[in-house]
Design a protein around this motif. Structure first.
Motif, short mmCIF file in Angstrom:
data_model
loop_
_atom_site.label_atom_id
_atom_site.label_comp_id
_atom_site.label_asym_id
_atom_site.label_seq_id
_atom_site.Cartn_x
_atom_site.Cartn_y
_atom_site.Cartn_z
N GLU A 146 29.38 22.41 -16.78
CA GLU A 146 29.78 21.53 -15.68
C GLU A 146 29.94 22.32 -14.38
OE1 GLU A 146 33.07 18.29 -14.20
OE2 GLU A 146 32.83 18.55 -16.36
N LEU A 147 30.46 23.53 -14.45
CA LEU A 147 30.57 24.39 -13.27
C LEU A 147 29.21 24.53 -12.60
CD1 LEU A 147 31.73 26.53 -11.31
CD2 LEU A 147 31.52 28.19 -13.18
N ASP A 148 28.17 24.74 -13.40
CA ASP A 148 26.81 24.88 -12.84
C ASP A 148 26.41 23.64 -12.05
OD1 ASP A 148 26.63 27.39 -13.98
OD2 ASP A 148 25.39 26.73 -15.67
N TRP A 149 26.76 22.45 -12.57
CA TRP A 149 26.43 21.20 -11.88
C TRP A 149 27.16 21.13 -10.54
CZ3 TRP A 149 29.01 16.73 -10.28
CH2 TRP A 149 28.19 15.65 -9.96
N TRP A 150 28.46 21.46 -10.52
CA TRP A 150 29.22 21.44 -9.27
C TRP A 150 28.71 22.50 -8.30
CZ3 TRP A 150 31.79 17.48 -7.69
CH2 TRP A 150 32.43 16.63 -8.59
N ASP A 151 28.30 23.65 -8.81
CA ASP A 151 27.77 24.70 -7.94
C ASP A 151 26.48 24.25 -7.27
OD1 ASP A 151 28.05 27.42 -6.92
OD2 ASP A 151 26.24 27.84 -8.07
N GLU A 152 25.62 23.58 -8.01
CA GLU A 152 24.40 23.04 -7.41
C GLU A 152 24.74 22.01 -6.33
OE1 GLU A 152 21.74 21.48 -10.40
OE2 GLU A 152 21.82 23.36 -11.52
N ARG A 153 25.71 21.17 -6.60
CA ARG A 153 26.15 20.16 -5.63
C ARG A 153 26.73 20.83 -4.38
NH1 ARG A 153 27.64 14.48 -7.02
NH2 ARG A 153 28.82 13.68 -5.24
N LEU A 154 27.52 21.88 -4.59
CA LEU A 154 28.08 22.61 -3.46
C LEU A 154 26.96 23.19 -2.60
CD1 LEU A 154 31.05 24.96 -3.27
CD2 LEU A 154 28.85 25.81 -2.55
N ASN A 155 25.98 23.83 -3.23
CA ASN A 155 24.89 24.44 -2.48
C ASN A 155 24.07 23.40 -1.71
OD1 ASN A 155 25.46 27.13 -3.14
ND2 ASN A 155 24.45 26.90 -5.11
N ARG A 156 23.84 22.27 -2.34
CA ARG A 156 23.11 21.18 -1.66
C ARG A 156 23.91 20.68 -0.45
NH1 ARG A 156 22.23 18.48 -5.96
NH2 ARG A 156 24.00 17.08 -5.84
N ASN A 157 25.21 20.48 -0.62
CA ASN A 157 26.04 20.01 0.48
C ASN A 157 26.18 21.05 1.59
OD1 ASN A 157 26.49 17.50 -0.70
ND2 ASN A 157 28.26 18.24 -1.84
N TYR A 158 26.23 22.31 1.20
CA TYR A 158 26.29 23.39 2.19
C TYR A 158 25.02 23.41 3.03
CZ TYR A 158 26.63 28.02 4.24
OH TYR A 158 26.66 29.07 5.14
N GLN A 159 23.89 23.25 2.39
CA GLN A 159 22.62 23.22 3.14
C GLN A 159 22.58 22.02 4.09
OE1 GLN A 159 20.52 25.69 3.47
NE2 GLN A 159 21.83 26.80 2.05
N LEU A 160 23.06 20.87 3.64
CA LEU A 160 23.12 19.70 4.53
C LEU A 160 24.02 19.97 5.73
CD1 LEU A 160 23.44 16.77 1.94
CD2 LEU A 160 21.50 17.21 3.47
N MET A 161 25.15 20.61 5.48
CA MET A 161 26.07 20.95 6.57
C MET A 161 25.44 21.96 7.53
SD MET A 161 28.88 19.27 6.70
CE MET A 161 29.75 20.34 7.84
N ARG A 162 24.70 22.92 7.01
CA ARG A 162 24.03 23.89 7.89
C ARG A 162 23.02 23.21 8.79
NH1 ARG A 162 21.81 29.27 5.68
NH2 ARG A 162 21.61 29.55 7.91
N GLU A 163 22.24 22.29 8.23
CA GLU A 163 21.28 21.55 9.05
C GLU A 163 22.00 20.73 10.12
OE1 GLU A 163 18.92 19.21 6.34
OE2 GLU A 163 18.36 21.00 5.20
N ARG A 164 23.06 20.10 9.72
CA ARG A 164 23.83 19.30 10.67
C ARG A 164 24.45 20.19 11.76
NH1 ARG A 164 28.52 14.92 9.34
NH2 ARG A 164 29.01 14.61 11.50
N ALA A 165 25.00 21.32 11.36
CA ALA A 165 25.61 22.25 12.31
C ALA A 165 24.57 22.80 13.27
CB ALA A 165 26.31 23.38 11.57
N ARG A 166 23.40 23.11 12.76
CA ARG A 166 22.31 23.61 13.61
C ARG A 166 21.95 22.57 14.69
NH1 ARG A 166 18.87 25.19 9.34
NH2 ARG A 166 20.01 27.06 8.88
N ALA A 167 21.84 21.31 14.28
CA ALA A 167 21.52 20.24 15.23
C ALA A 167 22.66 20.07 16.24
CB ALA A 167 21.28 18.93 14.48
#
Length: 156
Positions: A66-87
């Motif tokens: 389950e940790l692996d699933w949450w880690d993937e979700r964290l990484n996906r959300n972090y990438q979305l935040m980076r794109e948003r922050a860049r914009a």
């Protein structure tokens, strides 16, 4: 003597093939915005349904999956935040501090905090075998908390 040897080897005999893991309880809850109440649902279900699921090894494997699933979700959300922050940075470069850099610094600071917190949790078990599963559970819990935080921020 044979019984003692079997008891020592038993945790190592529990393999990932015997584990019955299904992320659905956690994923379904998270899809319904269940927040932190979703954390551990799949791991607990795995422990309950797997032979030896409540052994130290079983708890560790179920929780790590389950940790692996949450880690993937964290990484996906972090990438979305980076794109948003860049914009955001591109739109506000003349008058606002850079958001992408602040996001990176926040995440960089969070990782050692998470690790130190979970190392502390392990010390609460002394030299007991529960320290391993407790540490993994802590990592899962903190990773889920951060994933959900980033997800919430990316919606705003």
């Amino acid at each position: 003597m044979r019984l003692a040897a079997c008891l020592v080897l038993l945790p190592s005999l529990l393999s990932a093939q015997q584990i019955e893991f299904d992320i659905s309880p956690t994923a379904d809850c998270a899809a319904g915005d269940g927040g932190m109440a979703c954390v551990g649902l799949a791991a607990n279900s795995c422990m309950e349904s797997s032979p030896g699921g409540y052994s130290t090894n079983g708890m560790s494997i179920c929780t790590e999956l389950e940790l692996d699933w949450w880690d993937e979700r964290l990484n996906r959300n972090y990438q979305l935040m980076r794109e948003r922050a860049r914009a955001f940075d591109a739109d506000t470069a003349d008058y606002a501090p850079p958001q992408e850099e602040a996001l990176k610094e926040m995440q960089r600071a969070w990782i050692p905090f998470r690790d130190a917190k979970c190392e502390f949790v392990a010390t609460e078990w002394g030299a007991g075998t529960g320290a391993g599963p407790a540490t993994i559970w802590c990592l899962m819990d903190e990773t889920a908390r951060q994933a959900l935080y980033l997800e919430e921020r990316s919606r705003n």
